[in-house]
Design an enzyme around this catalytic site. Structure first.
Site: not given
Ligand code: ATP
Length: 587
Positions: A251, A253, A258, A273, A342
């Site tokens: 998917e 990103k 979130r 988040r 998603f």
């Molecule tokens: P990052 O710091 O990379 O934004 P994070 O630490 O907030 O990530 P991760 O698990 O590392 O969290 O990356 C997943 C994040 O990416 C999710 O928390 C969400 O906010 C975002 N995201 C964007 N698109 C998607 C998707 N299609 N599916 C899931 N998560 C997604």
């Protein structure tokens, strides 16, 4: 129960930084606590009154007002209190010094029970509008007039948000497991309960009243957020396909915020988040959620700022304009958003988190009517490196950060609160050897020189040792900040200053920072690479004896207001990233 019991436990907690000892102290405290106030004791020990996702007013009073309250309660002149605070560095400890002097007693003094303290602090938190500042001071003074020195010290630290010992949720769960089931073997069950019902006060009460089986049978509840599933990281599509069994969903990103949305009929609540209540920030998103074809549901997606004419995605920074309490309508017009859904966690009475990805996605597709502001995350299913590479490039061209590859196997459940290998992120290369940016928490600062003479020149940053629940330093960041960032440092960190190194921070850096901070503010940094370093404690001794890991040439990317210190990059992730970087170099 007298508040003094709590104050004594806090005193003991402050005197150790060892997680096992902290757990023992908590076990003793929990066992002493009557079940009716167990939730209050847990919340107060976490420095709050309610779980943050309820969006209720938080404990908080400015130091100036607290000083006035102390003066009212003790009869001591404000100036003298002020001086003592400057000398000792903390109003709680200053109160301890004063209280040998005779204090005014209220006419009818009520015993200082945990319940009284909790209810008074709640009243203080809820007071708003004209006259509330005065009301808060009088309420606090009323409480302080009846306490002994230890009780006063900890009440003041609580209202000022300076409990210092900072108990991690994990440590509280260890203690609950030991207190109610005899040992830590029940922790996974408690943790599962916490992941779908992140309210440790309620978990504790349920455990005490109904036992472990009640926790085991807990179901997802509407309007109680589920801790979010997170992704691991890898640096090549080939590795990702191998890890996910040769075929997976991919998917886009999206680079936004979130959102977990809960809907029942017309009622909608949104959670961010780190499980803050984000409902009032996004009335437009709430309206979109009401259009879903499901009366009761919980869905997840990424909220992204868009250009409404072209539908183009706008950068994350644009979305940050939506983080405000006032003039929301204006912000909706200036910074419109699109929610890319998603996942789905619940529909009707059915919990969907144990359904495989493909089934969840099908159910989600069936309830979404797409429009300009509500879409499904763009996705493909593929077993082909070239096809995924093309999809990755399209995602970058569309303004996304990369892709999230998701397992489609039978066991591809929604892992609440876990960063597992069922979701793997692949981000755009930053033209550096580092496979990803790192989220760090700021633990100290060094005064600047020259142009930065009136502010901090560099911030000392740390990652999380998830086993010990300690923060270990990984870099000193001085670049990447805008002039606006730099000018705002002093004010931003004012409330977090500590007179000594916080016990949760493990640092051997020399020279020590000029100022230490209670770990609170999270920022995202990127560097050229991870290197071995004798001065930083992250991953110490894990790759080489007497060496830790450091970020070379770290640069600030952005503040991560959507993350709390418990959500930052962990020590094992950093060690993993270092190993992946070595592999990349040798390829
Ligand atoms: P990052 O710091 O990379 O934004 P994070 O630490 O907030 O990530 P991760 O698990 O590392 O969290 O990356 C997943 C994040 O990416 C999710 O928390 C969400 O906010 C975002 N995201 C964007 N698109 C998607 C998707 N299609 N599916 C899931 N998560 C997604």
């Amino acid at each position: 129960m007298r508040y003094g019991v709590l104050a004594k436990a806090y005193e003991e907690l402050e005197s150790t930084s060892k997680r096992l000892e902290m757990t023992d102290i908590l076990v003793k405290l929990i066992k002493q606590t009557p079940v009716e106030i167990l939730d209050k004791v847990i919340f107060l020990t976490q420095g709050k009154l309610h779980p943050s996702w309820l969006g209720l007013p938080v404990i908080g009073i400015a130091e100036k007002s607290a000083i006035k309250a102390v003066s009212l309660a003790t009869g001591i002149n404000i100036k003298i209190i002020d001086e003592k605070v400057k000398e000792i560095g903390d109003l709680g400890s200053a109160f301890e010094k004063f209280s040998t002097k005779k204090r005014q007693k209220t006419l009818i003094s009520t015993p200082i029970t945990v319940k009284r303290v909790y209810l008074t602090l709640d009243e203080i938190a809820q007071a708003s509008g004209p006259g509330s500042a005065d009301f808060k001071i009088r309420k606090l003074a009323g409480l302080l007039a009846d306490v002994n020195k230890l009780e006063g010290k900890w009440i003041l630290r609580t209202v000022l948000g300076k409990l210092r010992f900072g108990i991690a949720d994990q440590t509280i769960m260890d203690a609950l497991a030991i207190a109610f089931t005899g040992d830590k073997s029940s922790k996974p069950i408690i943790e599962r309960g916490y992941n779908i019902h992140p309210n440790l006060g309620e978990i504790a009460k349920t455990l005490a009243k109904e036992g472990l089986s009640a926790i085991e049978n807990m179901k997802i509840e509407l309007f109680t957020p589920v801790r979010m599933m997170l992704a691991q990281r890898l640096s090549s599509i080939k590795e990702i396909l191998e890890k996910l069994g040769g075929k997976c969903a991919c998917e886009f990103k999206y680079d936004g915020e979130r959102i977990q949305a809960h809907k029942s009929g017309k009622k909608v609540e949104l959670y961010s988040r780190n499980l803050e209540n984000a409902t009032s920030q996004y009335p437009d998103v709430c309206e979109l959620i009401t259009q879903l074809k499901a009366n009761e549901t919980i869905v997840e997606g990424e909220c992204v700022a868009i250009n409404p004419e072209s539908g183009e995605l706008r950068p994350f920074q644009e979305l940050m304009h939506r983080r405000r309490k006032y003039e929301i309508d204006d912000a909706i017009e200036k910074y419109p958003v699109c929610l890319f859904l998603f996942d789905i966690l619940k529909k009707g009475k059915t919990d969907l988190i144990d359904f495989p990805y493909t089934e969840r996605r099908k159910i989600l597709e069936n309830i979404v009517r797409e429009n300009d502001h509500l879409k499904l995350a763009t996705a493909i299913i593929s077993d082909n490196v070239t096809e995924i590479e093309a999809f990755f490039n399209t995602s970058i061209e569309s303004g996304c950060e990369g892709i999230i590859a998701k397992s489609i196997k039978n066991d591809s459940v929604y892992q609440a609160g876990a960063r597992g290998w069922l979701w793997i992120k692949l981000k755009e290369s930053y033209q550096s050897k580092m496979v990803d940016s790192i989220d760090v928490v700021v633990v100290g600062a060094y005064w600047g020189r020259g142009k930065r003479a009136r502010t901090y020149g560099a911030l000392l940053c740390a990652i999380l040792d998830e086993k010990e629940q300690k923060y270990k330093t990984i870099c000193k960041v001085g670049s990447g900040f805008t002039d606006e960032n730099l000018a705002g440092f002093i004010e931003k960190f004012e409330k977090n200053k500590m007179d000594i190194k916080p016990p949760k921070v493990i640092s051997i850096i020399k020279p020590e920072p000029d100022i230490w901070f209670e770990p609170k503010f999270v920022m995202e940094v990127i560097g050229d690479e991870l290197t071995l370093s004798p001065t930083h404690t992250a991953g110490f001794n894990s790759i080489r004896q007497n060496s830790g890991l450091a970020i070379r040439f770290p640069r600030f990317i952005r503040w991560r207001e959507d993350k709390s210190p418990a959500d930052i990059t962990t020590e094992s992730e950093v060690i993993d990233m270092y190993n992946q970087q070595l592999k990349q170099i040798s390829q």
